[in-house]
Design a protein around this motif. Sequence first.
Motif, PDB file in Angstrom:
ATOM      1  N   PHE A  80      36.874  36.851  42.240  1.00 17.75           N
ATOM      2  CA  PHE A  80      36.531  38.134  41.631  1.00 17.75           C
ATOM      3  C   PHE A  80      35.020  38.292  41.507  1.00 17.75           C
ATOM      4  CE2 PHE A  80      35.868  40.864  37.880  1.00 17.75           C
ATOM      5  CZ  PHE A  80      36.466  42.023  38.359  1.00 17.75           C
ATOM      6  N   VAL A  81      34.352  37.269  41.033  1.00 17.62           N
ATOM      7  CA  VAL A  81      32.892  37.328  40.920  1.00 17.62           C
ATOM      8  C   VAL A  81      32.261  37.463  42.307  1.00 17.62           C
ATOM      9  CG1 VAL A  81      30.842  35.983  40.288  1.00 17.62           C
ATOM     10  CG2 VAL A  81      32.778  36.120  38.720  1.00 17.62           C
ATOM     11  N   ILE A  86      29.387  40.930  46.121  1.00 21.99           N
ATOM     12  CA  ILE A  86      29.288  41.481  47.482  1.00 21.99           C
ATOM     13  C   ILE A  86      29.358  43.008  47.442  1.00 21.99           C
ATOM     14  CG2 ILE A  86      30.462  41.632  49.729  1.00 21.99           C
ATOM     15  CD1 ILE A  86      28.940  39.039  49.326  1.00 21.99           C
ATOM     16  N   LYS A  87      30.299  43.552  46.674  1.00 24.93           N
ATOM     17  CA  LYS A  87      30.431  45.009  46.591  1.00 24.93           C
ATOM     18  C   LYS A  87      29.187  45.626  45.968  1.00 24.93           C
ATOM     19  CE  LYS A  87      33.407  48.734  45.397  1.00 24.93           C
ATOM     20  NZ  LYS A  87      34.703  49.200  45.078  1.00 24.93           N
ATOM     21  N   TYR A  88      28.640  44.995  44.940  1.00 24.77           N
ATOM     22  CA  TYR A  88      27.423  45.502  44.311  1.00 24.77           C
ATOM     23  C   TYR A  88      26.250  45.474  45.291  1.00 24.77           C
ATOM     24  CZ  TYR A  88      23.612  46.154  41.033  1.00 24.77           C
ATOM     25  OH  TYR A  88      22.500  46.629  40.391  1.00 24.77           O
ATOM     26  N   ALA A  89      26.126  44.385  46.057  1.00 24.21           N
ATOM     27  CA  ALA A  89      25.022  44.273  47.020  1.00 24.21           C
ATOM     28  C   ALA A  89      25.145  45.328  48.108  1.00 24.21           C
ATOM     29  CB  ALA A  89      25.006  42.867  47.624  1.00 24.21           C
ATOM     30  N   VAL A  90      26.333  45.532  48.605  1.00 24.02           N
ATOM     31  CA  VAL A  90      26.529  46.528  49.672  1.00 24.02           C
ATOM     32  C   VAL A  90      26.293  47.935  49.144  1.00 24.02           C
ATOM     33  CG1 VAL A  90      28.283  47.567  51.178  1.00 24.02           C
ATOM     34  CG2 VAL A  90      28.070  45.087  51.053  1.00 24.02           C
ATOM     35  N   PHE A 101      35.015  51.602  35.850  1.00 17.78           N
ATOM     36  CA  PHE A 101      36.220  50.786  35.810  1.00 17.78           C
ATOM     37  C   PHE A 101      36.846  50.708  37.196  1.00 17.78           C
ATOM     38  CE2 PHE A 101      40.824  50.377  35.126  1.00 17.78           C
ATOM     39  CZ  PHE A 101      40.823  49.144  34.482  1.00 17.78           C
ATOM     40  N   ALA A 102      36.882  51.806  37.925  1.00 19.01           N
ATOM     41  CA  ALA A 102      37.472  51.834  39.259  1.00 19.01           C
ATOM     42  C   ALA A 102      36.641  51.035  40.264  1.00 19.01           C
ATOM     43  CB  ALA A 102      37.618  53.277  39.740  1.00 19.01           C
ATOM     44  N   TYR A 103      35.400  50.771  39.948  1.00 15.28           N
ATOM     45  CA  TYR A 103      34.510  50.013  40.824  1.00 15.28           C
ATOM     46  C   TYR A 103      35.049  48.605  41.077  1.00 15.28           C
ATOM     47  CZ  TYR A 103      30.099  48.027  42.503  1.00 15.28           C
ATOM     48  OH  TYR A 103      29.139  47.412  43.244  1.00 15.28           O
ATOM     49  N   PHE A 104      35.764  48.053  40.099  1.00 24.64           N
ATOM     50  CA  PHE A 104      36.250  46.683  40.200  1.00 24.64           C
ATOM     51  C   PHE A 104      37.687  46.588  40.716  1.00 24.64           C
ATOM     52  CE2 PHE A 104      32.919  46.471  36.946  1.00 24.64           C
ATOM     53  CZ  PHE A 104      32.103  45.527  37.549  1.00 24.64           C
ATOM     54  N   ALA A 105      38.293  47.699  41.117  1.00 24.09           N
ATOM     55  CA  ALA A 105      39.686  47.676  41.572  1.00 24.09           C
ATOM     56  C   ALA A 105      39.845  46.870  42.859  1.00 24.09           C
ATOM     57  CB  ALA A 105      40.193  49.100  41.772  1.00 24.09           C
ATOM     58  N   PHE A 108      39.294  43.121  42.265  1.00 23.29           N
ATOM     59  CA  PHE A 108      40.416  42.599  41.483  1.00 23.29           C
ATOM     60  C   PHE A 108      41.642  42.392  42.365  1.00 23.29           C
ATOM     61  CE2 PHE A 108      44.222  43.052  38.924  1.00 23.29           C
ATOM     62  CZ  PHE A 108      43.979  42.142  37.909  1.00 23.29           C
ATOM     63  N   GLY A 109      41.962  43.370  43.186  1.00 21.31           N
ATOM     64  CA  GLY A 109      43.135  43.266  44.054  1.00 21.31           C
ATOM     65  C   GLY A 109      42.998  42.159  45.088  1.00 21.31           C
ATOM     66  N   LEU A 110      41.837  42.057  45.702  1.00 18.44           N
ATOM     67  CA  LEU A 110      41.615  40.998  46.682  1.00 18.44           C
ATOM     68  C   LEU A 110      41.682  39.616  46.027  1.00 18.44           C
ATOM     69  CD1 LEU A 110      38.691  42.487  48.790  1.00 18.44           C
ATOM     70  CD2 LEU A 110      41.023  42.058  49.554  1.00 18.44           C
ATOM     71  N   SER A 111      41.088  39.485  44.856  1.00 18.53           N
ATOM     72  CA  SER A 111      41.102  38.204  44.155  1.00 18.53           C
ATOM     73  C   SER A 111      42.514  37.820  43.729  1.00 18.53           C
ATOM     74  CB  SER A 111      40.206  38.272  42.919  1.00 18.53           C
ATOM     75  OG  SER A 111      38.912  38.656  43.275  1.00 18.53           O
ATOM     76  N   PHE A 112      43.253  38.787  43.213  1.00 16.04           N
ATOM     77  CA  PHE A 112      44.629  38.532  42.803  1.00 16.04           C
ATOM     78  C   PHE A 112      45.470  38.106  44.004  1.00 16.04           C
ATOM     79  CE2 PHE A 112      49.000  39.795  41.903  1.00 16.04           C
ATOM     80  CZ  PHE A 112      49.195  39.216  40.664  1.00 16.04           C
TER      81      PHE A 112
END
Length: 127
Positions: A80-81, A86-90, A101-105, A108-112
């Motif tokens: 998740f981290v 990576i998403k923040y850098a891109v 909140f939707a930024y981490f969806a 979260f899904g990939l990590s889960f």
Amino acid sequence: MKKSSFVNILLSILLVVGAIVVAFLLYTDMNTAFSRVFIIGYVIVLFVYALFTILLVTIKARTLTRAQIGQRLLKFSMWFVFFSVIKYAVSSLDGTPEISFAYFALPFGLSFGLAFSDLINKRRASS
């Protein structure tokens, strides 16, 4: 092959084929009643399948030991981290990153999925 594994594989194949059809309908900008009904139906099926998968993983995770759950939660947290950074850098390369909140969806899904997906097809949840 177990019956539950066969059903899960069949549903996965149908979801992939449905995603291809939805992408085609959206890309060609087809504005028919069939395309709207198909897309809405696909989203509903996708949502129900996601809830079913989460429920199945939760039920099978109850048979894990505390150490196994701790290992999986650690793996989930690390992924998740990693995906969030990576998403923040891109997104910061594109412009100002807007965090909500939707930024981490997606992270979260990939990590889960990476941490718990092996529980879906196992009869007994052992890692």
